[in-house]
Design a protein around this motif. Structure first.
Motif, PDB file in Angstrom:
ATOM      1  N   ALA A 109       5.521  23.805 -39.325  1.00  0.00           N
ATOM      2  CA  ALA A 109       6.358  24.788 -38.928  1.00  0.00           C
ATOM      3  C   ALA A 109       5.788  26.019 -38.507  1.00  0.00           C
ATOM      4  N   ALA A 110       4.596  26.366 -38.984  1.00  0.00           N
ATOM      5  CA  ALA A 110       3.510  27.223 -38.536  1.00  0.00           C
ATOM      6  C   ALA A 110       2.912  27.203 -37.254  1.00  0.00           C
ATOM      7  N   LEU A 111       2.912  26.031 -36.752  1.00  0.00           N
ATOM      8  CA  LEU A 111       2.192  25.734 -35.475  1.00  0.00           C
ATOM      9  C   LEU A 111       2.817  26.375 -34.162  1.00  0.00           C
ATOM     10  N   ASP A 112       2.231  26.733 -33.380  1.00  0.00           N
ATOM     11  CA  ASP A 112       2.662  26.938 -31.871  1.00  0.00           C
ATOM     12  C   ASP A 112       3.404  25.829 -31.340  1.00  0.00           C
ATOM     13  N   PRO A 113       4.216  25.769 -30.506  1.00  0.00           N
ATOM     14  CA  PRO A 113       4.853  24.847 -29.852  1.00  0.00           C
ATOM     15  C   PRO A 113       3.814  23.561 -29.163  1.00  0.00           C
ATOM     16  N   ASP A 114       2.878  24.091 -28.536  1.00  0.00           N
ATOM     17  CA  ASP A 114       2.171  23.175 -27.864  1.00  0.00           C
ATOM     18  C   ASP A 114       1.124  22.667 -28.893  1.00  0.00           C
ATOM     19  N   THR A 115       0.515  23.108 -30.005  1.00  0.00           N
ATOM     20  CA  THR A 115       0.061  22.424 -30.906  1.00  0.00           C
ATOM     21  C   THR A 115       0.909  21.445 -31.810  1.00  0.00           C
ATOM     22  N   ALA A 116       2.183  21.987 -31.955  1.00  0.00           N
ATOM     23  CA  ALA A 116       3.244  21.100 -32.919  1.00  0.00           C
ATOM     24  C   ALA A 116       3.423  19.877 -31.795  1.00  0.00           C
ATOM     25  N   ASP A 117       3.376  19.837 -30.754  1.00  0.00           N
ATOM     26  CA  ASP A 117       3.542  18.870 -29.638  1.00  0.00           C
ATOM     27  C   ASP A 117       2.434  17.747 -29.818  1.00  0.00           C
ATOM     28  N   ASP A 118       1.010  18.420 -29.804  1.00  0.00           N
ATOM     29  CA  ASP A 118      -0.027  17.545 -29.922  1.00  0.00           C
ATOM     30  C   ASP A 118      -0.069  16.783 -31.230  1.00  0.00           C
ATOM     31  N   THR A 119       0.201  17.553 -32.482  1.00  0.00           N
ATOM     32  CA  THR A 119       0.296  16.966 -33.687  1.00  0.00           C
ATOM     33  C   THR A 119       1.282  15.905 -33.881  1.00  0.00           C
ATOM     34  N   LEU A 120       2.415  16.067 -33.264  1.00  0.00           N
ATOM     35  CA  LEU A 120       3.396  15.026 -33.712  1.00  0.00           C
ATOM     36  C   LEU A 120       3.018  13.868 -32.690  1.00  0.00           C
ATOM     37  N   SER A 121       2.348  14.060 -31.731  1.00  0.00           N
ATOM     38  CA  SER A 121       1.939  12.926 -30.845  1.00  0.00           C
ATOM     39  C   SER A 121       0.781  12.445 -31.461  1.00  0.00           C
ATOM     40  N   GLY A 122      -0.086  13.234 -32.184  1.00  0.00           N
ATOM     41  CA  GLY A 122      -1.037  12.526 -32.745  1.00  0.00           C
ATOM     42  C   GLY A 122      -0.832  11.720 -34.045  1.00  0.00           C
ATOM     43  N   PHE A 123       0.385  11.994 -34.717  1.00  0.00           N
ATOM     44  CA  PHE A 123       0.673  11.495 -35.755  1.00  0.00           C
ATOM     45  C   PHE A 123       1.285   9.896 -35.463  1.00  0.00           C
ATOM     46  N   ASP A 124       1.353   9.595 -33.975  1.00  0.00           N
ATOM     47  CA  ASP A 124       1.962   8.322 -33.680  1.00  0.00           C
ATOM     48  C   ASP A 124       3.396   8.285 -34.034  1.00  0.00           C
ATOM     49  N   VAL A 125       4.196   9.171 -34.012  1.00  0.00           N
ATOM     50  CA  VAL A 125       5.622   9.206 -34.562  1.00  0.00           C
ATOM     51  C   VAL A 125       6.473   8.452 -33.153  1.00  0.00           C
ATOM     52  N   ASP A 126       6.163   8.641 -31.997  1.00  0.00           N
ATOM     53  CA  ASP A 126       6.672   8.049 -31.071  1.00  0.00           C
ATOM     54  C   ASP A 126       6.781   6.631 -30.859  1.00  0.00           C
ATOM     55  N   ALA A 127       5.626   6.207 -31.645  1.00  0.00           N
ATOM     56  CA  ALA A 127       5.339   4.547 -31.352  1.00  0.00           C
ATOM     57  C   ALA A 127       5.842   4.103 -32.794  1.00  0.00           C
ATOM     58  N   ALA A 128       6.225   4.829 -33.977  1.00  0.00           N
ATOM     59  CA  ALA A 128       6.564   4.366 -35.351  1.00  0.00           C
ATOM     60  C   ALA A 128       8.069   3.688 -35.034  1.00  0.00           C
ATOM     61  N   ASP A 129       8.225   2.543 -35.772  1.00  0.00           N
ATOM     62  CA  ASP A 129       9.658   2.324 -36.059  1.00  0.00           C
ATOM     63  C   ASP A 129      10.371   2.938 -37.148  1.00  0.00           C
ATOM     64  N   PRO A 130      11.738   3.608 -36.725  1.00  0.00           N
ATOM     65  CA  PRO A 130      12.211   4.312 -37.697  1.00  0.00           C
ATOM     66  C   PRO A 130      12.641   3.581 -38.966  1.00  0.00           C
ATOM     67  N   ASP A 131      12.078   3.798 -40.110  1.00  0.00           N
ATOM     68  CA  ASP A 131      12.404   3.416 -41.453  1.00  0.00           C
ATOM     69  C   ASP A 131      12.405   4.280 -42.361  1.00  0.00           C
ATOM     70  N   PRO A 132      13.596   4.157 -43.087  1.00  0.00           N
ATOM     71  CA  PRO A 132      13.844   5.376 -44.660  1.00  0.00           C
ATOM     72  C   PRO A 132      12.567   4.899 -45.613  1.00  0.00           C
ATOM     73  N   GLU A 133      12.251   3.719 -45.666  1.00  0.00           N
ATOM     74  CA  GLU A 133      11.327   3.312 -46.755  1.00  0.00           C
ATOM     75  C   GLU A 133      10.047   2.835 -46.390  1.00  0.00           C
ATOM     76  N   GLY A 134       9.710   3.219 -45.060  1.00  0.00           N
ATOM     77  CA  GLY A 134       8.548   2.969 -44.737  1.00  0.00           C
ATOM     78  C   GLY A 134       7.604   3.729 -44.883  1.00  0.00           C
ATOM     79  N   SER A 135       6.544   3.693 -44.002  1.00  0.00           N
ATOM     80  CA  SER A 135       5.047   4.762 -44.028  1.00  0.00           C
ATOM     81  C   SER A 135       5.708   5.952 -43.819  1.00  0.00           C
ATOM     82  N   ASP A 136       4.670   7.030 -43.872  1.00  0.00           N
ATOM     83  CA  ASP A 136       4.931   8.177 -43.539  1.00  0.00           C
ATOM     84  C   ASP A 136       5.405   8.678 -42.167  1.00  0.00           C
ATOM     85  N   ARG A 137       4.703   8.028 -41.082  1.00  0.00           N
ATOM     86  CA  ARG A 137       5.243   8.219 -39.851  1.00  0.00           C
ATOM     87  C   ARG A 137       6.513   7.605 -39.696  1.00  0.00           C
ATOM     88  N   GLU A 138       6.887   6.472 -40.072  1.00  0.00           N
ATOM     89  CA  GLU A 138       8.276   5.749 -40.004  1.00  0.00           C
ATOM     90  C   GLU A 138       9.134   6.724 -40.425  1.00  0.00           C
TER      91      GLU A 138
END
Length: 172
Positions: free
Chosen positions: A99-128
């Protein structure tokens, strides 16, 4: 495109959390199991994943998220765990909570976490879990509203029938 209180109610109705939501929104009830940090993080995630044309994101996300989890403590705990996982990743790479990151850094961080490629799973890994509780939930909320639906070209999003006007005109 400005998100309104009407959009919050439409998103809550689509998610099945609308019972009493209108009265809660009008009374400005603050009794949510989510803390300020979790709500700040949800707003920061929405600022990254919502289209830039959308305005009023902070108010929309705070009202929707607080009301959505009000009677669902297990779901609120899942959101808090997903926020903690995202913060852990963010602190490792950017030395700050997400929440403290500027929008560009937040976008890079979310992309770096590979959230866009993760399957949504409430019991899964951190990124899922981040994908399930944060990204998908916020995108679902946006695109079940009349404003979000119009933005995506969906004339009648689920939970919003569009009124009688939608039945009296041809498709756009």
């Amino acid at each position: 495109m400005e998100l309104s209180r009407r959009d919050v109610l439409a998103a809550l109705a689509a998610s099945g959390a609308a019972v009493g939501a209108g009265a809660t929104l009008l009374s400005g009830g603050d009794d949510t199991p989510l803390g300020d940090h979790e709500l700040d993080t949800l707003v920061a995630v929405a600022e990254v994943v919502y289209p830039s044309e959308v305005e009023g994101v902070e108010e929309f996300v705070r009202q929707y998220s607080a009301t959505r989890v009000r009677d669902r403590p297990d779901y609120a705990e899942g959101v808090a765990d997903a926020v903690a996982a995202l913060d852990d990743y963010s602190r490792n790479w950017e030395d700050a909570d997400f929440a403290a990151l500027d929008p560009d850094t937040a976008d890079d961080t979310l992309s770096g976490f590979d959230v866009d490629a993760a399957d949504p799973d409430p019991e899964g890994s951190d990124r899922e879990r981040v994908r399930y509780y944060l990204v998908n939930e916020l995108l679902y909320a946006l695109f079940t509203t009349p404003t979000g639906g119009e933005l995506a070209g969906i004339e009648n999003p689920q939970g919003f029938p569009g009124g009688t006007q939608s039945y009296q005109r041809g498709p756009k």
